[in-house]
Write an enzyme that holds these catalytic residues in place. Sequence first.
Site, PDB file in Angstrom:
ATOM      1  N   ARG A 102       0.181 -13.944  21.076  1.00  0.00           N
ATOM      2  CA  ARG A 102      -0.701 -12.961  21.717  1.00  0.00           C
ATOM      3  C   ARG A 102       0.138 -11.817  22.260  1.00  0.00           C
ATOM      4  O   ARG A 102       1.050 -12.054  23.058  1.00  0.00           O
ATOM      5  CB  ARG A 102      -1.460 -13.604  22.876  1.00  0.00           C
ATOM      6  CG  ARG A 102      -2.185 -14.893  22.518  1.00  0.00           C
ATOM      7  CD  ARG A 102      -3.631 -14.631  22.230  1.00  0.00           C
ATOM      8  NE  ARG A 102      -4.287 -15.798  21.667  1.00  0.00           N
ATOM      9  CZ  ARG A 102      -5.375 -16.362  22.162  1.00  0.00           C
ATOM     10  NH1 ARG A 102      -5.931 -15.867  23.261  1.00  0.00           N
ATOM     11  NH2 ARG A 102      -5.933 -17.394  21.572  1.00  0.00           N
TER      12      ARG A 102
ATOM     13  N   GLU B 230      -0.015  -9.983  24.648  1.00  0.00           N
ATOM     14  CA  GLU B 230      -0.456  -9.698  26.012  1.00  0.00           C
ATOM     15  C   GLU B 230       0.516  -8.693  26.617  1.00  0.00           C
ATOM     16  O   GLU B 230       1.705  -8.941  26.664  1.00  0.00           O
ATOM     17  CB  GLU B 230      -0.402 -10.970  26.884  1.00  0.00           C
ATOM     18  CG  GLU B 230      -1.015 -12.201  26.282  1.00  0.00           C
ATOM     19  CD  GLU B 230      -2.473 -12.344  26.645  1.00  0.00           C
ATOM     20  OE1 GLU B 230      -3.003 -11.415  27.290  1.00  0.00           O
ATOM     21  OE2 GLU B 230      -3.078 -13.352  26.268  1.00  0.00           O
TER      22      GLU B 230
ATOM     23  N   HIS C 237       0.602 -16.324  31.513  1.00  0.00           N
ATOM     24  CA  HIS C 237       0.484 -15.847  30.133  1.00  0.00           C
ATOM     25  C   HIS C 237       1.836 -15.846  29.437  1.00  0.00           C
ATOM     26  O   HIS C 237       2.836 -15.448  30.029  1.00  0.00           O
ATOM     27  CB  HIS C 237      -0.084 -14.422  30.089  1.00  0.00           C
ATOM     28  CG  HIS C 237      -1.525 -14.366  30.428  1.00  0.00           C
ATOM     29  ND1 HIS C 237      -1.965 -14.110  31.691  1.00  0.00           N
ATOM     30  CD2 HIS C 237      -2.619 -14.554  29.666  1.00  0.00           C
ATOM     31  CE1 HIS C 237      -3.295 -14.137  31.702  1.00  0.00           C
ATOM     32  NE2 HIS C 237      -3.723 -14.414  30.480  1.00  0.00           N
TER      33      HIS C 237
ATOM     34  N   GLU D 255      -8.007 -21.141  33.850  1.00  0.00           N
ATOM     35  CA  GLU D 255      -8.677 -21.618  32.636  1.00  0.00           C
ATOM     36  C   GLU D 255      -7.687 -22.405  31.772  1.00  0.00           C
ATOM     37  O   GLU D 255      -6.564 -21.971  31.572  1.00  0.00           O
ATOM     38  CB  GLU D 255      -9.180 -20.396  31.860  1.00  0.00           C
ATOM     39  CG  GLU D 255      -9.833 -20.747  30.537  1.00  0.00           C
ATOM     40  CD  GLU D 255      -9.929 -19.534  29.599  1.00  0.00           C
ATOM     41  OE1 GLU D 255     -10.433 -18.486  30.033  1.00  0.00           O
ATOM     42  OE2 GLU D 255      -9.476 -19.663  28.451  1.00  0.00           O
TER      43      GLU D 255
HETATM   44  P1  AMO Z   1      -8.710 -18.605  23.989  1.00  0.00           P
HETATM   45  O1  AMO Z   1      -8.295 -17.254  23.571  1.00  0.00           O
HETATM   46  O2  AMO Z   1      -9.484 -18.719  25.268  1.00  0.00           O
HETATM   47  O3  AMO Z   1      -9.628 -19.282  22.873  1.00  0.00           O
HETATM   48  O4  AMO Z   1      -7.442 -19.553  24.072  1.00  0.00           O
HETATM   49  C1  AMO Z   1      -7.585 -20.941  24.316  1.00  0.00           C
HETATM   50  C2  AMO Z   1      -6.625 -21.389  25.412  1.00  0.00           C
HETATM   51  O5  AMO Z   1      -5.280 -21.092  25.037  1.00  0.00           O
HETATM   52  C3  AMO Z   1      -4.515 -20.764  26.186  1.00  0.00           C
HETATM   53  N1  AMO Z   1      -3.964 -19.420  26.028  1.00  0.00           N
HETATM   54  C4  AMO Z   1      -2.772 -19.021  26.521  1.00  0.00           C
HETATM   55  N2  AMO Z   1      -1.824 -19.661  27.201  1.00  0.00           N
HETATM   56  C5  AMO Z   1      -0.738 -18.976  27.557  1.00  0.00           C
HETATM   57  N3  AMO Z   1      -0.530 -17.678  27.254  1.00  0.00           N
HETATM   58  C6  AMO Z   1      -1.443 -16.976  26.559  1.00  0.00           C
HETATM   59  N4  AMO Z   1      -1.224 -15.695  26.267  1.00  0.00           N
HETATM   60  C7  AMO Z   1      -2.644 -17.649  26.160  1.00  0.00           C
HETATM   61  N5  AMO Z   1      -3.740 -17.282  25.483  1.00  0.00           N
HETATM   62  C8  AMO Z   1      -4.516 -18.363  25.413  1.00  0.00           C
HETATM   63  C9  AMO Z   1      -5.461 -20.842  27.369  1.00  0.00           C
HETATM   64  C10 AMO Z   1      -6.811 -20.672  26.741  1.00  0.00           C
HETATM   65  O6  AMO Z   1      -7.832 -21.279  27.509  1.00  0.00           O
HETATM   66  N6  AMO Z   1     -10.200 -19.736  19.314  1.00  0.00           N
HETATM   67  C11 AMO Z   1     -10.458 -19.988  20.735  1.00  0.00           C
HETATM   68  C12 AMO Z   1     -10.569 -21.470  21.024  1.00  0.00           C
HETATM   69  C13 AMO Z   1     -11.784 -22.128  20.412  1.00  0.00           C
HETATM   70  O7  AMO Z   1     -12.899 -21.613  20.615  1.00  0.00           O
HETATM   71  O8  AMO Z   1     -11.627 -23.168  19.767  1.00  0.00           O
HETATM   72  C14 AMO Z   1      -9.336 -19.371  21.542  1.00  0.00           C
HETATM   73  O9  AMO Z   1      -8.265 -19.090  21.071  1.00  0.00           O
HETATM   74  O10 AMO Z   1      -5.316 -22.118  27.964  1.00  0.00           O
END
Ligand code: AMO
Length: 434
Positions: A211, A213, A220, A357
């Site tokens: 990601r 970000e 993150h 989350e």
């Molecule tokens: P989402 O984007 O909410 O959903 O990601 C799911 C979970 O992944 C973790 N996460 C991260 N952890 C650390 N750093 C990040 N940048 C980061 N981004 C996400 C979080 C988050 O809740 N495709 C959907 C899932 C689905 O519907 O099956 C998805 O990716 O804990």
Amino acid sequence: MLDRTYTADAEPGDHATVAGWVHEIRDLGGIAFLILRDKTGQIQVKFEKDEMDEELVETGLGVHRESVVAVTGEVEEEPRAPTGVEITPESVDVLAEADPELPLDPSGKVDAELPTRLNNRTLDLRKPEVKAVFEIRAEILRSAREAFRELGCTEINTPKIVATGTEGGTELFPITYFGKEAFMNQSPQLFKQLMVGSGLERVFEIGPIFRAEEHNTPRHLNEATSIDFESAFFDHRDAMDACEHVVKAAYEGVAENCEAQLETLDLDDEFETPDGEFPRLSYEEAIERINATGELDTQLVWGDDLPTEGEKALGDDVGGHYFVTDWPSEIKPFYIKDHDDDEELSTGFDLMHPRMELVSGGQREHRYDRLVEGFEQQGLDPDSFDYYTKMFRYGMPPHAGWGLGGERLVMTMLDLSNIREAVLFPRDRQRLSP
Ligand code: AMO
Ligand code: ATP
């Protein structure tokens, strides 16, 4: 392979070779001790200078801290030794000499800042409390895999170099793939969905997600580990049940198999496997409860995403893991199915830990026409997702699933303050190596 005895297994009466790192040398004059450390603990090596071969004493006591040595000798009981036993050496082999100046102190006597620790992860992981985090992380993944097996899943591996994003265009890392534009995968979302329509039906994947970000936060990462689940013939409620099963299994595995690590982290007294069902609050209830806490400056209204302070306030109010269900359709991605009797309401859910989350999931839109409409509504070109949508024309069952952030699970379980502590080599805006 060196025929060695781990320090924890060295018993009085053994003639043993122990091997590891020089933790400390304590020279008391006539007598000196080398404390040797390996993955299982430490052992005292005793040098009685007047009674031992001079060269042996010189080698054993002349070596710098953190050098790698192998010591052979008799193991004896010694109540004054830190572990109750000591070894009297017949030979000391220096296998790798360490520089006298170390970038960080693995004995933990001198604290190091996180960047210094991350730049020198090898040395950092010689500290028992850092090593314990990664041993627990491994146990979490092992227990999750076992839980998925209990659920009848097949483990899959999907590509990480992909042609399209799924979770919103701004967070993509573009790369060049033989002259074509490509991206690092943000989520195995579309691939895991394609597999529920295959003969596999129920799948899981534990793998990296990427990601882009922009912001620098303690929760993150730019490369994270996603624990993904997807099943044919599941609705969102079944998916939440499966999610609860896997999260609890991870806690249970750690409680059962990581007692020593929890003790090292000083968590043995307070560590608890969440018991009882995770409450399921609707999004509407969630915003009402957040508003009622009075913690936010402005009241939330239908359609708002839950702000971080709101999540925290609700987390304190609920006091444990909980699901937020029935989100407004407009703030959930195109692949999430709406409720049949209310198009404004989605089957999307999040699993929350009081701090943040952990999971997003939901039932998926499996009807071809509706799926293509959803793309258009989100401003995405359905043609570029043809490889995915096409399969929905050939028998795609109703299905549901979720993605769980592996590092966030480790972080919240162990109460780590920064997500970077849950990754060996974190990727963030400033950090591309090591
Ligand atoms: P989402 O984007 O909410 O959903 O990601 C799911 C979970 O992944 C973790 N996460 C991260 N952890 C650390 N750093 C990040 N940048 C980061 N981004 C996400 C979080 C988050 O809740 N495709 C959907 C899932 C689905 O519907 O099956 C998805 O990716 O804990
Ligand atoms: P000892 O007669 O027990 O060998 P000592 O009084 O003659 O000890 P040294 O041998 O020079 O003195 O020991 C110095 C210090 O090291 C003392 O405080 C002693 O208690 C401690 N010591 C000696 N042997 C051990 C051992 N095997 N493990 C831990 N500490 C020890």
